[in-house]
Write a protein that holds these residues in place. Structure first.
Motif, mmCIF file in Angstrom:
data_model
loop_
_atom_site.group_PDB
_atom_site.id
_atom_site.type_symbol
_atom_site.label_atom_id
_atom_site.label_comp_id
_atom_site.label_asym_id
_atom_site.label_seq_id
_atom_site.Cartn_x
_atom_site.Cartn_y
_atom_site.Cartn_z
ATOM 1 N N LYS A 114 35.240 63.845 53.370
ATOM 2 C CA LYS A 114 35.408 64.082 51.989
ATOM 3 C C LYS A 114 36.633 63.438 51.298
ATOM 4 O O LYS A 114 36.745 63.649 50.036
ATOM 5 N N GLN A 115 37.373 62.845 52.115
ATOM 6 C CA GLN A 115 38.552 61.790 51.403
ATOM 7 C C GLN A 115 37.890 60.868 50.576
ATOM 8 O O GLN A 115 38.538 60.106 49.899
ATOM 9 N N HIS A 116 36.664 60.342 50.990
ATOM 10 C CA HIS A 116 36.080 59.203 50.176
ATOM 11 C C HIS A 116 35.040 59.753 49.321
ATOM 12 O O HIS A 116 33.813 59.517 49.337
ATOM 13 N N ASN A 117 35.523 60.351 48.126
ATOM 14 C CA ASN A 117 34.519 60.942 47.207
ATOM 15 C C ASN A 117 35.033 60.571 45.750
ATOM 16 O O ASN A 117 34.670 61.326 44.713
ATOM 17 N N LYS A 118 35.129 59.442 45.562
ATOM 18 C CA LYS A 118 35.587 58.944 44.084
ATOM 19 C C LYS A 118 35.209 57.422 43.836
ATOM 20 O O LYS A 118 34.759 56.808 44.833
ATOM 21 N N GLU A 119 34.802 57.194 42.600
ATOM 22 C CA GLU A 119 34.542 56.001 42.475
ATOM 23 C C GLU A 119 35.343 54.729 42.662
ATOM 24 O O GLU A 119 36.728 55.148 42.864
ATOM 25 N N GLY A 120 34.734 53.933 43.591
ATOM 26 C CA GLY A 120 35.503 52.769 44.457
ATOM 27 C C GLY A 120 35.915 52.962 45.539
ATOM 28 O O GLY A 120 36.213 52.190 46.483
ATOM 29 N N ASP A 121 35.580 54.550 46.194
ATOM 30 C CA ASP A 121 35.896 54.802 47.324
ATOM 31 C C ASP A 121 34.952 55.839 47.765
ATOM 32 O O ASP A 121 35.218 56.928 47.874
ATOM 33 N N LEU A 122 33.536 55.627 47.848
ATOM 34 C CA LEU A 122 32.440 56.453 47.889
ATOM 35 C C LEU A 122 31.629 56.515 49.042
ATOM 36 O O LEU A 122 31.033 55.427 49.474
ATOM 37 N N TRP A 123 31.911 57.464 50.049
ATOM 38 C CA TRP A 123 31.131 57.265 51.288
ATOM 39 C C TRP A 123 30.168 58.641 51.214
ATOM 40 O O TRP A 123 30.320 59.559 50.709
ATOM 41 N N ILE A 124 29.010 58.339 51.713
ATOM 42 C CA ILE A 124 27.955 59.415 52.058
ATOM 43 C C ILE A 124 27.617 59.375 53.749
ATOM 44 O O ILE A 124 27.777 58.423 54.293
ATOM 45 N N SER A 125 27.214 60.443 53.997
ATOM 46 C CA SER A 125 26.438 60.680 55.483
ATOM 47 C C SER A 125 24.918 60.864 55.395
ATOM 48 O O SER A 125 24.595 61.814 54.620
ATOM 49 N N ILE A 126 24.272 60.309 56.085
ATOM 50 C CA ILE A 126 22.754 60.414 56.308
ATOM 51 C C ILE A 126 22.426 60.602 57.633
ATOM 52 O O ILE A 126 22.492 59.742 58.289
ATOM 53 N N GLN A 127 22.104 61.938 58.071
ATOM 54 C CA GLN A 127 21.744 62.158 59.310
ATOM 55 C C GLN A 127 22.840 61.658 60.341
ATOM 56 O O GLN A 127 22.612 61.217 61.470
ATOM 57 N N GLY A 128 24.015 62.101 59.947
ATOM 58 C CA GLY A 128 25.237 61.828 60.825
ATOM 59 C C GLY A 128 25.675 60.510 60.818
ATOM 60 O O GLY A 128 26.906 60.280 61.353
ATOM 61 N N LYS A 129 24.922 59.486 60.479
ATOM 62 C CA LYS A 129 25.708 58.142 60.006
ATOM 63 C C LYS A 129 26.220 57.946 58.557
ATOM 64 O O LYS A 129 25.958 58.632 57.473
ATOM 65 N N VAL A 130 27.594 57.374 58.711
ATOM 66 C CA VAL A 130 28.404 57.280 57.563
ATOM 67 C C VAL A 130 28.205 55.854 56.883
ATOM 68 O O VAL A 130 28.332 54.804 57.461
ATOM 69 N N TYR A 131 28.011 55.887 55.593
ATOM 70 C CA TYR A 131 27.683 54.939 54.888
ATOM 71 C C TYR A 131 28.837 54.654 53.779
ATOM 72 O O TYR A 131 29.033 55.505 53.031
ATOM 73 N N LYS A 173 31.437 63.793 63.479
ATOM 74 C CA LYS A 173 31.761 64.151 64.548
ATOM 75 C C LYS A 173 31.291 65.830 64.583
ATOM 76 O O LYS A 173 30.580 66.351 65.541
ATOM 77 N N ASP A 174 31.418 66.418 63.409
ATOM 78 C CA ASP A 174 31.264 67.763 63.278
ATOM 79 C C ASP A 174 30.030 68.123 62.394
ATOM 80 O O ASP A 174 30.255 69.053 61.708
ATOM 81 N N LEU A 175 28.917 67.305 62.044
ATOM 82 C CA LEU A 175 27.672 67.519 61.586
ATOM 83 C C LEU A 175 27.173 68.857 61.879
ATOM 84 O O LEU A 175 26.647 68.899 63.135
ATOM 85 N N LYS A 176 26.909 69.805 61.305
ATOM 86 C CA LYS A 176 26.190 71.020 61.461
ATOM 87 C C LYS A 176 25.052 70.950 60.147
ATOM 88 O O LYS A 176 25.077 70.857 59.201
ATOM 89 N N VAL A 177 23.849 71.167 60.811
ATOM 90 C CA VAL A 177 22.517 71.113 60.170
ATOM 91 C C VAL A 177 22.118 72.544 59.934
ATOM 92 O O VAL A 177 21.762 73.228 60.892
ATOM 93 N N SER A 178 22.136 73.111 58.907
ATOM 94 C CA SER A 178 21.559 74.470 58.605
ATOM 95 C C SER A 178 20.261 74.685 58.925
ATOM 96 O O SER A 178 19.393 73.866 58.864
ATOM 97 N N GLU A 179 19.777 75.962 59.144
ATOM 98 C CA GLU A 179 18.277 76.185 59.490
ATOM 99 C C GLU A 179 17.291 75.921 58.402
ATOM 100 O O GLU A 179 16.397 75.543 58.635
ATOM 101 N N THR A 180 18.069 76.055 57.061
ATOM 102 C CA THR A 180 17.070 75.971 55.855
ATOM 103 C C THR A 180 17.028 74.176 55.910
ATOM 104 O O THR A 180 15.689 73.796 55.504
ATOM 105 N N SER A 181 18.195 73.584 56.287
ATOM 106 C CA SER A 181 17.859 72.232 55.951
ATOM 107 C C SER A 181 16.840 71.616 57.214
ATOM 108 O O SER A 181 16.044 70.690 56.803
ATOM 109 N N LYS A 182 16.949 72.365 58.302
ATOM 110 C CA LYS A 182 15.977 71.952 59.653
ATOM 111 C C LYS A 182 14.587 72.185 58.918
ATOM 112 O O LYS A 182 13.744 71.176 59.254
#
Length: 183
Positions: A14-31, A81-90
């Motif tokens: 969540k610290q990487h949430n702005k223009e110039g410092d923008l990270w996302i996670s897809i299936q637990g991998k961080v980009y 480390k702490d990725l939790k996937v909701s039942e709805t997302s599953k």
């Protein structure tokens, strides 16, 4: 090797949430998509809105299967480390996977989205030249293709335009707790 994997927490992400410092996670991998956001085919706004979060469901919903091949160049080497996937997302991911196997997910999604736009714009009588043809377009696109009663939609949407974003009177905001109950 599996033991060499590096992890960060959702709080770190969540610290990487702005223009110039923008990270996302897809299936637990961080980009890290900071330098690429302005080149994103959908624009940088979707990435900025989702920055610092797991965006797996949005990625699945808005990208063709061929988009997965481009992710590796943005991989940071970190996993959540702490990725939790909701039942709805599953459930959603299973459904999307089944549609993809059938080869119809992209086509159905596109048709649903287009039908929604046509329903919206014909609800404002902006698609066809006559009121009657617009009503027909509303019925077909809204009631038949997207499963939304155009009579209900017009009542709430017109009220939305009269009290736009009023917490007390905008029906679109009043529906949020109901709609979020399904998520």
């Amino acid at each position: 090797m599996e033991g060499d994997e590096k992890y960060i927490t959702g709080v770190d992400l969540k610290q990487h949430n702005k223009e110039g410092d923008l990270w996302i996670s897809i299936q637990g991998k961080v980009y890290n998509v900071s330098d690429w956001a302005h080149e994103h085919p959908g624009g940088d706004v979707p990435l900025l809105n989702q920055a610092g979060q797991d965006v797996t469901d949005a990625f699945i919903a808005y990208h063709p299967g061929t988009a997965w091949q481009y992710l590796d160049k943005f991989f940071t080497g970190y996993y959540l480390k702490d990725l939790k996937v909701s039942e709805t997302s599953k459930d959603y991911r299973r459904l999307a996977s089944e549609f993809a196997k059938l080869g119809s997910a992209l086509v159905l999604g596109f048709l649903w989205i287009q039908s929604s736009y046509i329903g919206h714009d014909s609800g404002h009588y902006q698609v066809m030249k006559s009121r009657g043809y617009n009503k027909f377009a509303q019925f077909v696109s809204g009631n038949c293709l997207t499963g939304i009663s155009m009579a209900w939609w017009k009542w709430t949407h017109n009220a939305h335009h009269l009290a736009c974003n009023s917490l007390d009177y905008d029906p679109d905001l009043q529906h949020i707790p109901f709609l979020c109950g399904f998520l």
